[in-house]
Design an enzyme around this catalytic site. Structure first.
Site, PDB file in Angstrom:
ATOM      1  N   ALA A   1       8.341   2.699  -2.619  1.00 55.24           N
ATOM      2  CA  ALA A   1       7.693   1.387  -2.556  1.00 55.24           C
ATOM      3  C   ALA A   1       7.114   1.006  -3.923  1.00 55.24           C
ATOM      4  CB  ALA A   1       6.593   1.404  -1.504  1.00 55.24           C
TER       5      ALA A   1
ATOM      6  N   LYS B   1      13.464  -0.147  -7.531  1.00 58.29           N
ATOM      7  CA  LYS B   1      14.473   0.850  -7.890  1.00 58.29           C
ATOM      8  C   LYS B   1      15.393   1.152  -6.706  1.00 58.29           C
ATOM      9  CE  LYS B   1      11.474   2.805 -11.450  1.00 58.29           C
ATOM     10  NZ  LYS B   1      10.405   1.795 -11.231  1.00 58.29           N
TER      11      LYS B   1
ATOM     12  N   ASP C   1       8.755   6.929   1.187  1.00 59.51           N
ATOM     13  CA  ASP C   1       7.408   6.690   0.686  1.00 59.51           C
ATOM     14  C   ASP C   1       6.428   7.084   1.784  1.00 59.51           C
ATOM     15  OD1 ASP C   1       6.204   4.892  -1.795  1.00 59.51           O
ATOM     16  OD2 ASP C   1       4.899   4.850  -0.038  1.00 59.51           O
TER      17      ASP C   1
ATOM     18  N   ASP D   1       5.584  12.158   3.419  1.00 58.32           N
ATOM     19  CA  ASP D   1       5.036  12.680   2.166  1.00 58.32           C
ATOM     20  C   ASP D   1       6.170  13.321   1.372  1.00 58.32           C
ATOM     21  OD1 ASP D   1       3.840  14.395   0.179  1.00 58.32           O
ATOM     22  OD2 ASP D   1       1.962  14.254   1.285  1.00 58.32           O
TER      23      ASP D   1
ATOM     24  N   ASP E   1       9.932   8.214  -9.044  1.00 58.51           N
ATOM     25  CA  ASP E   1       8.959   7.360  -9.732  1.00 58.51           C
ATOM     26  C   ASP E   1       7.603   7.776  -9.179  1.00 58.51           C
ATOM     27  OD1 ASP E   1       7.501   5.425 -10.981  1.00 58.51           O
ATOM     28  OD2 ASP E   1       8.589   3.716 -10.162  1.00 58.51           O
TER      29      ASP E   1
ATOM     30  N   CYS F   1       4.920   5.099 -14.719  1.00 56.87           N
ATOM     31  CA  CYS F   1       4.505   3.914 -15.473  1.00 56.87           C
ATOM     32  C   CYS F   1       3.135   4.171 -16.084  1.00 56.87           C
ATOM     33  CB  CYS F   1       4.504   2.677 -14.581  1.00 56.87           C
ATOM     34  SG  CYS F   1       3.546   2.850 -13.054  1.00 56.87           S
TER      35      CYS F   1
END
Length: 429
Positions: A246, A250, A265, A291, A307, A360
């Site tokens: 989420a 991607k 997610d 998880d 990510d 990020c």
């Protein structure tokens, strides 16, 4: 004139709530913007409220320094936020000075906490206006502890270039389906095509009204955020796991490339947005709420994208609230979470498969240090160096590619800015 000022008070009140949510760590701006009191505003009021809150957060450091020179002691939080709001209106949103002061005083009088401070709000704002716009010194735009980290990681000159991006309003980047006519879409949106195929759009307003939205031709995704998926050498039909998927940008990239995607997610609520985006784009993926570190599924995959949850300090161009919500202890805590999910990802990868790890974040503990620790404890995984120009990184400074073959994308590494991202690619032996 009084009526005109009053008409803007609900938006300013909403902006105060957004600022309070951002600075008190109560879920941040996005969560506050989904509350009923905000959603029931007229679209124009919502847009104005968000613009007010963003202006405060982009220029918070310099504004606070200017206010500190006018205040003998800090007033209550609501009063402080009113002062910040008044200053941001006058200096950064071209609101007439009298309106910035008058509306701030009016809002102060409407709340029992701030009512005794009406005179202070009036006097301080008028004093600021006499002094003029405080300079957006890059060293003041980020919290001091965070700026010091950037200096230690990248040097003073680069830290200043990073921080200077905080004050700038970003354009909107779009990722486009491979089947779309990129040139025609770029012309319809009056935009530019970036290396890698992202579109950079300068227009404002609700993206749902832009050409191609209803057709499922594109989705909003920062150009830097689109790079990690492109580092996977995917073939149609490859079985790919998107961990911590989420809000789904991607996932859409992977599905658009023809992969057989499992998007996982831990937040079922956030996965609803992934599902909605897949439906609009006419793409499919298996959605799993679990998880990532403890998912009980024995399947293995040709490729995995992780990510990972992180401090998100690289996303400040679009989310300046992350800078002021972050705390020094967050980085170490999140690094522990990242390590666990990395090991879980490696266990789910087929021999010869590729794993791309990205965050990020601008913090080395979540990027470069994470890579070295992972390789030290996993003799079944090898770093697969990223080559110059891969993933649409053509045109970036050489500094984007580290000596180890990982990618460190900084916010100033592209004209017009981008998210800060770190990415590394591994292969299972």
């Amino acid at each position: 004139m009084t009526q005109e000022l009053n008409d803007g008070l609900p938006a300013r009140e909403a902006a105060l709530n957004l600022i309070d949510a951002a600075l008190s760590r109560r879920g941040g701006i996005d969560e506050a913007a989904s509350a009923n009191g905000f959603r029931f505003l007229e679209p124009r009021e919502r847009a104005f409220a968000r613009a007010l809150a963003m202006a405060v957060l982009r220029h918070l450091g310099p504004i606070d320094r200017a206010l500190a020179a006018k205040l003998q002691k800090a007033p209550p939080d609501r009063v402080m936020n009113l002062l910040r709001l008044g200053a941001a209106q006058a200096f950064h949103l071209e609101v007439p000075a009298f309106a910035a002061v008058a509306t701030s005083v009016e809002l102060a009088g409407a709340n029992k906490t701030s009512r005794p401070f009406k005179g202070l709000v009036n006097a301080v704002l008028r004093g600021l206006l006499r002094d003029g716009n405080p300079s957006d010194d890059p060293t003041l735009l980020a919290p001091p502890w965070l700026y010091a980290r950037w200096v230690a990681a990248f040097g003073e000159a680069t830290a200043r270039e990073i921080a200077a991006q905080i004050a700038l309003e970003p354009a909107t980047d779009l990722s486009v389906k491979p089947s779309a006519d990129l040139a025609a879409l770029a012309e319809a949106l009056e935009t530019e095509v970036l290396p890698g195929g992202s579109l950079r759009v300068r227009r404002k307003g609700d993206v749902a009204g832009w050409p191609g939205f209803e057709d499922g031709t594109w989705w909003v995704q920062d150009a830097a955020a689109a790079v990690p998926v492109r580092l996977l050498a995917l073939k149609p039909g490859d079985k790919v796991l998107d961990l911590c998927a989420a809000p789904g940008g991607k996932t859409l990239q992977l599905a658009a490339a023809g992969a057989d995607v499992v998007a996982l997610d831990r937040s079922a609520a956030r996965l609803k947005r992934v599902d909605e985006n897949l439906e609009r784009m006419r793409l499919t993926a298996e959605i799993v709420a679990a998880d990532a570190a403890t998912w009980e599924d024995t399947r293995t995959f040709d490729a995995i994208l992780l990510d990972a949850p992180c401090s998100a300090t690289g996303t400040f161009r679009r989310h300046p609230d992350v800078l002021w919500a972050a705390r020094p202890g967050d980085v170490a805590s999140l690094a522990g979470v990242q390590s666990k999910i990395l090991d879980s990802a490696a266990d789910r990868l087929k021999p010869g498969g590729q794993l791309v790890y990205c965050v990020c974040s601008l913090e080395p503990e979540e990027g470069e240090a994470q890579v070295e620790a992972f390789l030290a404890r996993r003799d079944d995984m090898a770093l697969e160096p990223i080559q110059p120009g891969e993933g649409g990184s053509a045109g970036f400074p050489e500094a984007s590619l580290t000596p180890r073959g990982t990618l460190r994308l900084l916010p100033h590494h592209r004209d017009g800015g981008q998210d800060g991202f770190f990415a590394a690619r591994f292969k299972k032996l």
